[in-house]
Write a protein that holds these residues in place. Structure first.
Motif, PDB file in Angstrom:
ATOM      1  N   UNK A 141       0.832  -1.214   0.000  1.00 28.04           N
ATOM      2  CA  UNK A 141       0.000   0.000   0.000  1.00 28.04           C
ATOM      3  C   UNK A 141       0.862   1.258   0.000  1.00 28.04           C
ATOM      4  N   UNK A 142       1.946   1.232   0.752  1.00 30.31           N
ATOM      5  CA  UNK A 142       2.864   2.374   0.758  1.00 30.31           C
ATOM      6  C   UNK A 142       3.500   2.590  -0.607  1.00 30.31           C
ATOM      7  N   UNK A 143       3.869   1.500  -1.260  1.00 32.81           N
ATOM      8  CA  UNK A 143       4.462   1.610  -2.594  1.00 32.81           C
ATOM      9  C   UNK A 143       3.446   2.141  -3.605  1.00 32.81           C
ATOM     10  N   UNK A 144       2.189   1.788  -3.414  1.00 31.79           N
ATOM     11  CA  UNK A 144       1.122   2.312  -4.269  1.00 31.79           C
ATOM     12  C   UNK A 144       1.030   3.842  -4.154  1.00 31.79           C
ATOM     13  N   UNK A 145       1.127   4.334  -2.937  1.00 35.51           N
ATOM     14  CA  UNK A 145       1.106   5.791  -2.712  1.00 35.51           C
ATOM     15  C   UNK A 145       2.276   6.449  -3.436  1.00 35.51           C
ATOM     16  N   UNK A 146       3.469   5.887  -3.262  1.00 36.09           N
ATOM     17  CA  UNK A 146       4.650   6.469  -3.900  1.00 36.09           C
ATOM     18  C   UNK A 146       4.549   6.377  -5.426  1.00 36.09           C
ATOM     19  N   UNK A 147       4.033   5.279  -5.939  1.00 38.90           N
ATOM     20  CA  UNK A 147       3.870   5.146  -7.391  1.00 38.90           C
ATOM     21  C   UNK A 147       2.945   6.240  -7.925  1.00 38.90           C
ATOM     22  N   UNK A 148       1.877   6.513  -7.200  1.00 43.20           N
ATOM     23  CA  UNK A 148       0.960   7.576  -7.626  1.00 43.20           C
ATOM     24  C   UNK A 148       1.650   8.932  -7.581  1.00 43.20           C
ATOM     25  N   UNK A 149       2.323   9.213  -6.481  1.00 47.25           N
ATOM     26  CA  UNK A 149       3.038  10.492  -6.348  1.00 47.25           C
ATOM     27  C   UNK A 149       4.219  10.581  -7.312  1.00 47.25           C
ATOM     28  N   UNK A 150       4.743   9.439  -7.719  1.00 47.09           N
ATOM     29  CA  UNK A 150       5.893   9.419  -8.605  1.00 47.09           C
ATOM     30  C   UNK A 150       5.661  10.145  -9.919  1.00 47.09           C
ATOM     31  N   UNK A 151       4.414  10.399 -10.228  1.00 53.19           N
ATOM     32  CA  UNK A 151       4.097  11.153 -11.433  1.00 53.19           C
ATOM     33  C   UNK A 151       4.529  12.611 -11.303  1.00 53.19           C
ATOM     34  N   UNK A 152       4.631  13.087 -10.050  1.00 55.14           N
ATOM     35  CA  UNK A 152       4.997  14.487  -9.832  1.00 55.14           C
ATOM     36  C   UNK A 152       6.286  14.660  -9.033  1.00 55.14           C
ATOM     37  N   UNK A 153       6.739  13.607  -8.394  1.00 62.58           N
ATOM     38  CA  UNK A 153       7.963  13.680  -7.594  1.00 62.58           C
ATOM     39  C   UNK A 153       9.187  13.386  -8.453  1.00 62.58           C
ATOM     40  N   UNK A 154      10.337  13.952  -8.084  1.00 63.67           N
ATOM     41  CA  UNK A 154      11.571  13.574  -8.775  1.00 63.67           C
ATOM     42  C   UNK A 154      11.849  12.072  -8.597  1.00 63.67           C
ATOM     43  N   UNK A 155      12.483  11.483  -9.593  1.00 64.08           N
ATOM     44  CA  UNK A 155      12.803  10.058  -9.583  1.00 64.08           C
ATOM     45  C   UNK A 155      13.551   9.653  -8.311  1.00 64.08           C
ATOM     46  N   UNK A 156      14.585  10.400  -7.941  1.00 64.97           N
ATOM     47  CA  UNK A 156      15.395  10.035  -6.781  1.00 64.97           C
ATOM     48  C   UNK A 156      14.574  10.051  -5.493  1.00 64.97           C
ATOM     49  N   UNK A 157      13.653  10.988  -5.371  1.00 61.31           N
ATOM     50  CA  UNK A 157      12.781  11.041  -4.192  1.00 61.31           C
ATOM     51  C   UNK A 157      11.879   9.804  -4.170  1.00 61.31           C
TER      52      UNK A 157
END
Length: 182
Positions: A141-157
């Protein structure tokens, strides 16, 4: 088995195998090189202080992804429950990362709170046969959140948030070597 100096017990436990140390080092080096190259445009413009902080966080988080899965580290924290609670309490890296990578602080705070609550829960059910399954679910579930945010977050973050969630919720919080004493 190699006896680890006391200063490094919180990172590697009291004993580690040579192969575990090699695997930890290889993972940190390879993932660090890949993240550094793929995310170069995102971190190259940061101040030197923020670059150093970001890469120190990377070393800590990436190293923990693998080190916390080892027998030595797992058994060390099983034998020291107070240190396990301290580990959970002090791991605020996503908040520091948000600052160092200049992304909105709420991303880091949200990841930290989610992971903290999950780790506390998993620590309370440490002896349960469902601990590993629960950890896998919370990690996913945590990875799902990051995957969704990954559309706007820098790759390294995104990479470091993913590594952090995996490190704390699955690598660290799960008692992988139940029944093993040394």
């Amino acid at each position: 088995m190699i006896k680890i100096p006391k200063f490094f017990h919180e990172i590697l436990g009291e004993y580690q195998s040579k192969s575990a140390l090699v695997i930890i080092a290889l993972f940190v080096l390879i993932s660090g090189a890949a993240a550094g190259i793929f995310g170069y445009d995102e971190w190259k413009g940061l101040s030197l202080v923020k670059q150093i902080v970001t890469w120190l966080l990377f070393l800590d988080i990436a190293g923990g992804v693998v080190a916390n899965l080892t027998r030595g580290t797992d058994l060390f924290y099983n034998q020291h429950p107070k240190k396990r609670w301290i580990f959970i309490a002090i791991h605020i890296q996503p908040v520091i990362l948000a600052w160092s990578m200049e992304v909105p602080l709420y991303y880091g705070v949200t990841i930290w709170i989610y992971t903290f609550i999950g780790a506390v829960f998993l620590n309370f059910i440490r002896e349960s046969p469902f601990q590993s399954l629960s950890a896998g679910s919370l990690t996913g579930l945590g990875l799902l959140i990051v995957a969704y945010w990954g559309q706007t977050l820098p790759f390294l973050v995104s990479v470091l948030f993913i590594f952090y969630i995996f490190k704390v919720l699955f690598s660290f919080s799960v008692f992988h070597y139940k029944g093993d004493t040394k």
